[in-house]
Design an enzyme around this catalytic site. Structure first.
Site, PDB file in Angstrom:
ATOM      1  N   PRO A 137       0.829  -1.213   0.000  1.00 46.38           N
ATOM      2  CA  PRO A 137       0.000   0.000   0.000  1.00 46.38           C
ATOM      3  C   PRO A 137       0.862   1.261   0.000  1.00 46.38           C
ATOM      4  CG  PRO A 137      -0.115  -1.116   2.131  1.00 46.38           C
ATOM      5  CD  PRO A 137       0.699  -1.989   1.241  1.00 46.38           C
ATOM      6  N   GLY A 177       1.940   5.122   0.716  1.00 42.13           N
ATOM      7  CA  GLY A 177       1.738   6.060   1.823  1.00 42.13           C
ATOM      8  C   GLY A 177       1.644   5.393   3.176  1.00 42.13           C
ATOM      9  N   GLY A 205       4.483   3.774   4.608  1.00 46.65           N
ATOM     10  CA  GLY A 205       5.819   3.595   5.180  1.00 46.65           C
ATOM     11  C   GLY A 205       6.427   2.245   4.875  1.00 46.65           C
ATOM     12  N   LEU A 206       5.868   1.546   3.888  1.00 48.45           N
ATOM     13  CA  LEU A 206       6.355   0.195   3.584  1.00 48.45           C
ATOM     14  C   LEU A 206       7.204   0.149   2.311  1.00 48.45           C
ATOM     15  CD1 LEU A 206       3.138  -1.779   4.580  1.00 48.45           C
ATOM     16  CD2 LEU A 206       5.340  -1.837   5.753  1.00 48.45           C
ATOM     17  N   GLY A 207       7.573   1.320   1.799  1.00 43.97           N
ATOM     18  CA  GLY A 207       8.527   1.366   0.685  1.00 43.97           C
ATOM     19  C   GLY A 207       7.916   1.103  -0.680  1.00 43.97           C
ATOM     20  N   SER A 218       6.954   3.004  -3.273  1.00 40.92           N
ATOM     21  CA  SER A 218       7.520   3.635  -4.479  1.00 40.92           C
ATOM     22  C   SER A 218       8.904   3.072  -4.794  1.00 40.92           C
ATOM     23  CB  SER A 218       7.573   5.162  -4.321  1.00 40.92           C
ATOM     24  OG  SER A 218       8.348   5.519  -3.198  1.00 40.92           O
ATOM     25  N   ALA A 219       9.700   2.819  -3.766  1.00 36.11           N
ATOM     26  CA  ALA A 219      11.036   2.253  -4.012  1.00 36.11           C
ATOM     27  C   ALA A 219      10.918   0.851  -4.604  1.00 36.11           C
ATOM     28  CB  ALA A 219      11.830   2.209  -2.713  1.00 36.11           C
ATOM     29  N   ALA A 220       9.949   0.081  -4.119  1.00 33.38           N
ATOM     30  CA  ALA A 220       9.824  -1.304  -4.581  1.00 33.38           C
ATOM     31  C   ALA A 220       9.428  -1.368  -6.054  1.00 33.38           C
ATOM     32  CB  ALA A 220       8.817  -2.057  -3.717  1.00 33.38           C
ATOM     33  N   ASP A 231      15.136   3.352   1.587  1.00 37.46           N
ATOM     34  CA  ASP A 231      14.072   2.506   1.038  1.00 37.46           C
ATOM     35  C   ASP A 231      14.570   1.625  -0.114  1.00 37.46           C
ATOM     36  OD1 ASP A 231      12.414   3.578   2.918  1.00 37.46           O
ATOM     37  OD2 ASP A 231      10.866   4.244   1.526  1.00 37.46           O
TER      38      ASP A 231
HETATM   39  O1  PMV Z   1       9.029   6.693   2.587  1.00 34.97           O
HETATM   40  P1  PMV Z   1       8.924   6.095   3.947  1.00 34.97           P
HETATM   41  O2  PMV Z   1       7.710   6.473   4.672  1.00 34.97           O
HETATM   42  O3  PMV Z   1       9.134   4.636   3.881  1.00 34.97           O
HETATM   43  O4  PMV Z   1      10.136   6.703   4.839  1.00 34.97           O
HETATM   44  C1  PMV Z   1      11.461   6.686   4.406  1.00 34.97           C
HETATM   45  C2  PMV Z   1      12.400   7.010   5.525  1.00 34.97           C
HETATM   46  C3  PMV Z   1      12.674   8.480   5.800  1.00 34.97           C
HETATM   47  O5  PMV Z   1      13.793   8.489   6.678  1.00 34.97           O
HETATM   48  C4  PMV Z   1      11.500   9.155   6.506  1.00 34.97           C
HETATM   49  C5  PMV Z   1      12.990   9.285   4.534  1.00 34.97           C
HETATM   50  C6  PMV Z   1      14.333   8.956   3.913  1.00 34.97           C
HETATM   51  O6  PMV Z   1      14.554   9.388   2.779  1.00 34.97           O
HETATM   52  O7  PMV Z   1      15.165   8.300   4.555  1.00 34.97           O
END
Ligand code: PMV
Length: 328
Positions: free
Chosen positions: A117, A119, A121-123, A125-127, A168
Site C-alpha cells: 500500500p 503512503g 511507510g512500507l517502501g 515507491s522504491a519497490a 528505502d
Molecule cells: O518513505 P517512507 O515512509 O518509507 O520513509 C522513508 C524514511 C525516511 O527516513 C522518513 C525518509 C528517507 O529518505 O530516509
C-alpha cells in the site's frame, strides 16, 4: 496461537508473470533511524517479503509504454510529470547506463503491479522502481550491479519524495536486515536468532515528503527537536549490537525509545500510539511506527508465542490489517 486473518492487501495475488523480463522487490520495515538517516545517521531496515512489487517487460505496439495497476494513464520515456514520472526517469536512466539508445528500441510494454500500500511507510515507491530496473536489466540480459540499482532507484525516489536518503531502495532490494547510512553501501546484519514481527496497518495514509519537511522545520526552529533527532540517530548502532547479541528484549526497548522520539517530533498519530501500546500490553518486547509516520504501520517485535495475542490486541486498537513475519 491465535492467527490473525490475512487481510486483502497482504495476500500475494499476482502470479509470477510469464514474460521475457521480469523483476521483483519487497516491501520494507525500518527498525531504527528513519528521519535521522536523512541527516547522515545510520538506520536499520529489513525487507518485508509478505508484500511485493512486480515489473515485467513484454513486446509492445509503439515506443516504450509504462503502465501500473491503479493508474489509468500510461507513461512513455518522455514522461516528466505525473505519478509515473519517477518510473519513466528510472527507465531512461537504466537504458542509458546499459548503453541502449531508446530510439533504436523495438516497441516495449513495461507493466507494474504491487501489493504494497502506498503512503504506509512500507517502501511502495522504491519497490516498484527497483522491480522495474531489475526487469529492464533482465530483459536486455545485462548484469545489474547493486550500486547502480541503488543509484537509479534513489534518484527516482528523490523525484517522488523531493529528497531520499536511499534507505528505502536499499531495504527493498536487500535479502535480510541491513545497516544503512546515506552514501554508503548497505551492511548486512548477521542474525543468530529469528525476529518475530507483527506488522499492523493503521489504515491512515501519509506521503513521505510532508513528514520529512515537518522534521526539517522543527529542527530549524526548536533546539529540543534537534536533540530528539540526535537521540534517534544513536539508536541504530545500539540496536545493531543488541541484534548481533540476540538480546531481543533490548531491541524491543530501543524500538519503544524510537517510537517515543518519533512521536515527540509529531510523526505519530493517536491511532499509531494506541496500536503500539496495545502490542506492548500483549507482551511485545517493543513496538514502533515504521517509515516517515503520520500514519502507516506499527511494527512490533514479539516472542513467537505472543505473536497471535499481539496481532489481536493491535486489531482491537484499530488496525485495519495485520500480518506476521519472521526474519530470517
Ligand atoms: O518513505 P517512507 O515512509 O518509507 O520513509 C522513508 C524514511 C525516511 O527516513 C522518513 C525518509 C528517507 O529518505 O530516509
Amino acid at each position: 496461537m491465535n492467527t490473525p486473518q490475512e487481510p486483502e492487501w497482504l495476500a500475494f495475488t499476482e502470479a509470477q508473470p510469464e514474460a521475457p523480463g521480469d523483476g521483483r522487490a519487497f516491501g520494507k520495515l525500518i527498525l531504527a533511524g528513519e528521519h535521522a538517516v536523512v541527516y547522515g545517521h545510520p538506520a536499520i531496515a529489513a525487507p518485508l517479503p509478505a508484500l511485493s512489487a512486480l515489473a515485467w517487460v513484454v513486446p509492445g505496439e509503439e515506443g516504450v509504454r509504462i503502465t501500473s495497476e491503479g493508474y489509468s494513464e500510461a507513461a512513455t520515456l518522455e514522461t516528466r510529470q505525473g505519478p509515473l514520472a519517477p518510473l519513466a526517469e528510472a527507465a531512461r536512466d537504466a537504458l542509458a547506463r546499459m548503453g541502449i539508445d531508446p530510439v533504436a528500441l523495438p516497441p516495449l510494454h513495461i507493466q507494474l503491479a504491487s501489493t504494497i500500500p502506498a503512503g504506509s511507510g512500507l517502501g511502495s515507491s522504491a519497490a516498484v522502481t527497483v522491480a522495474l530496473v531489475r526487469a529492464l536489466y533482465q530483459f536486455f540480459g545485462f548484469p545489474l550491479d547493486p550500486t547502480i540499482l541503488q543509484e537509479i532507484a534513489t534518484e527516482a525516489e528523490c523525484i517522488v519524495h523531493g529528497t531520499s536518503s536511499g534507505v528505502d531502495p536499499a531495504a527493498v532490494s536487500a535479502t535480510g536486515p541491513i545497516r544503512f547510512r546515506k552514501g554508503e553501501a548497505p551492511h548486512p546484519i548477521p542474525l543468530t536468532t529469528s525476529l518475530h514481527l507483527v506488522v499492523a496497518d493503521s489504515g491512515e495514509r501519509c506521503a513521505t515528503a510532508p513528514m520529512v519537511r515537518k522534521v526539517r522545520e522543527a529542527i530549524e526552529r526548536d533546539p529540543e527537536a534537534q536533540k530528539t533527532l540526535d537521540a534517534l540517530g544513536v539508536i541504530a548502532p545500539r540496536m545493531e549490537s543488541a541484534l548481533v547479541a540476540s538480546d531481543l528484549a533490548a531491541v524491543g526497548t530501543l524500538m519503544n525509545e524510537a517510537h517515543a522520539g518519533l512521536a515527540r517530533l509529531g510523526l505519530s498519530t493517536p491511532k499509531l500510539d494506541a496500536m503500539a501500546q496495545a502490542a506492548r500490553n500483549a507482551g511485545a518486547w517493543g513496538a514502533k511506527l515504521s517509515g516517515s509516520g503520520g500514519g502507516g504501520v506499527i511494527v512490533a517485535l514479539t516472542p513467537r508465542e505472543k505473536a497471535g495475542a499481539v496481532a489481536q490486541q493491535m486489531q482491537e486498537a484499530g488496525a485495519t490489517a495485520v500480518t506476521y513475519t519472521r526474519i530470517p
